[in-house]
Motif scaffolding. Structure first.
Motif, PDB file in Angstrom:
ATOM      1  N   LYS A   1       0.829  -1.215   0.000  1.00 39.60           N
ATOM      2  CA  LYS A   1       0.000   0.000   0.000  1.00 39.60           C
ATOM      3  C   LYS A   1       0.859   1.258   0.000  1.00 39.60           C
ATOM      4  O   LYS A   1       0.532   2.238  -0.667  1.00 39.60           O
ATOM      5  CB  LYS A   1      -0.940   0.010   1.198  1.00 39.60           C
ATOM      6  N   GLU A   2       1.960   1.247   0.742  1.00 43.78           N
ATOM      7  CA  GLU A   2       2.842   2.415   0.793  1.00 43.78           C
ATOM      8  C   GLU A   2       3.579   2.599  -0.532  1.00 43.78           C
ATOM      9  O   GLU A   2       3.755   3.728  -1.001  1.00 43.78           O
ATOM     10  CB  GLU A   2       3.841   2.247   1.947  1.00 43.78           C
ATOM     11  N   VAL A   3       4.002   1.500  -1.141  1.00 46.10           N
ATOM     12  CA  VAL A   3       4.634   1.563  -2.461  1.00 46.10           C
ATOM     13  C   VAL A   3       3.657   2.168  -3.457  1.00 46.10           C
ATOM     14  O   VAL A   3       4.007   3.048  -4.246  1.00 46.10           O
ATOM     15  CB  VAL A   3       5.095   0.157  -2.921  1.00 46.10           C
ATOM     16  N   ASP A   4       2.408   1.726  -3.402  1.00 39.40           N
ATOM     17  CA  ASP A   4       1.396   2.225  -4.327  1.00 39.40           C
ATOM     18  C   ASP A   4       1.131   3.715  -4.148  1.00 39.40           C
ATOM     19  O   ASP A   4       0.927   4.438  -5.127  1.00 39.40           O
ATOM     20  CB  ASP A   4       0.097   1.433  -4.188  1.00 39.40           C
ATOM     21  N   VAL A   5       1.152   4.205  -2.913  1.00 44.53           N
ATOM     22  CA  VAL A   5       0.950   5.635  -2.671  1.00 44.53           C
ATOM     23  C   VAL A   5       2.053   6.444  -3.356  1.00 44.53           C
ATOM     24  O   VAL A   5       1.790   7.442  -4.034  1.00 44.53           O
ATOM     25  CB  VAL A   5       0.899   5.945  -1.152  1.00 44.53           C
ATOM     26  N   VAL A   6       3.289   6.005  -3.187  1.00 48.34           N
ATOM     27  CA  VAL A   6       4.429   6.701  -3.802  1.00 48.34           C
ATOM     28  C   VAL A   6       4.321   6.664  -5.319  1.00 48.34           C
ATOM     29  O   VAL A   6       4.485   7.689  -5.995  1.00 48.34           O
ATOM     30  CB  VAL A   6       5.767   6.078  -3.329  1.00 48.34           C
ATOM     31  N   LEU A   7       4.020   5.494  -5.861  1.00 49.09           N
ATOM     32  CA  LEU A   7       3.963   5.361  -7.319  1.00 49.09           C
ATOM     33  C   LEU A   7       2.745   6.049  -7.920  1.00 49.09           C
ATOM     34  O   LEU A   7       2.831   6.584  -9.027  1.00 49.09           O
ATOM     35  CB  LEU A   7       4.006   3.883  -7.717  1.00 49.09           C
ATOM     36  N   ARG A   8       1.624   6.089  -7.200  1.00 50.80           N
ATOM     37  CA  ARG A   8       0.460   6.853  -7.699  1.00 50.80           C
ATOM     38  C   ARG A   8       0.808   8.332  -7.829  1.00 50.80           C
ATOM     39  O   ARG A   8       0.375   8.993  -8.774  1.00 50.80           O
ATOM     40  CB  ARG A   8      -0.730   6.670  -6.771  1.00 50.80           C
ATOM     41  N   ALA A   9       1.565   8.850  -6.871  1.00 48.76           N
ATOM     42  CA  ALA A   9       1.984  10.253  -6.942  1.00 48.76           C
ATOM     43  C   ALA A   9       2.867  10.480  -8.165  1.00 48.76           C
ATOM     44  O   ALA A   9       2.722  11.487  -8.860  1.00 48.76           O
ATOM     45  CB  ALA A   9       2.720  10.653  -5.659  1.00 48.76           C
ATOM     46  N   TRP A  10       3.760   9.563  -8.449  1.00 48.92           N
ATOM     47  CA  TRP A  10       4.607   9.662  -9.639  1.00 48.92           C
ATOM     48  C   TRP A  10       3.772   9.620 -10.914  1.00 48.92           C
ATOM     49  O   TRP A  10       4.093  10.290 -11.888  1.00 48.92           O
ATOM     50  CB  TRP A  10       5.615   8.511  -9.672  1.00 48.92           C
ATOM     51  N   CYS A  11       2.724   8.810 -10.926  1.00 46.26           N
ATOM     52  CA  CYS A  11       1.951   8.560 -12.147  1.00 46.26           C
ATOM     53  C   CYS A  11       0.764   9.499 -12.347  1.00 46.26           C
ATOM     54  O   CYS A  11       0.116   9.441 -13.398  1.00 46.26           O
ATOM     55  CB  CYS A  11       1.450   7.117 -12.142  1.00 46.26           C
ATOM     56  N   ALA A  12       0.476  10.329 -11.374  1.00 46.50           N
ATOM     57  CA  ALA A  12      -0.697  11.211 -11.443  1.00 46.50           C
ATOM     58  C   ALA A  12      -0.651  12.074 -12.707  1.00 46.50           C
ATOM     59  O   ALA A  12       0.308  12.791 -12.955  1.00 46.50           O
ATOM     60  CB  ALA A  12      -0.765  12.091 -10.203  1.00 46.50           C
TER      61      ALA A  12
END
Length: 92
Positions: free
Chosen positions: A43-54
């Motif tokens: 979940k924490e990895v996904d939060v970081v990567l969602r921010a990158w991909c926004a």
């Protein structure tokens, strides 16, 4: 940083390059968001990567898969850790 032009803008991933060598340069930048030596729940990895991909063309799951496939992130039992990529040990 020149290899990132057209792929990263304002700290966000616009798109992933098709060519593996260029994609590797972009992923090297993304993986710097993960502190070496620390384990991250998915979940924490996904939060970081969602921010990158926004706002970009690539979804966070694809980026996560590429990071694992390239050996930059390792995964076991739902935890991820940085296992590759350049690390600035001098703080430069």
């Amino acid at each position: 940083m020149d290899g990132l032009r057209g792929f990263v803008s304002d700290g966000r991933l616009v798109r992933l390059p098709a060519r593996q060598s260029r994609r590797r340069v972009v992923l090297e930048q993304v993986v710097r968001s993960f502190e070496p030596g620390r384990r991250f729940p998915e979940k924490e990895v996904d939060v970081v990567l969602r921010a990158w991909c926004a706002g970009g063309e690539t979804d966070h799951v694809t980026v996560r898969r590429h990071l694992v496939d390239e050996g930059m992130l390792s995964r076991e039992h739902g935890l991820y850790w940085r296992s590759g990529g350049w690390v600035d040990v001098l703080g430069c």
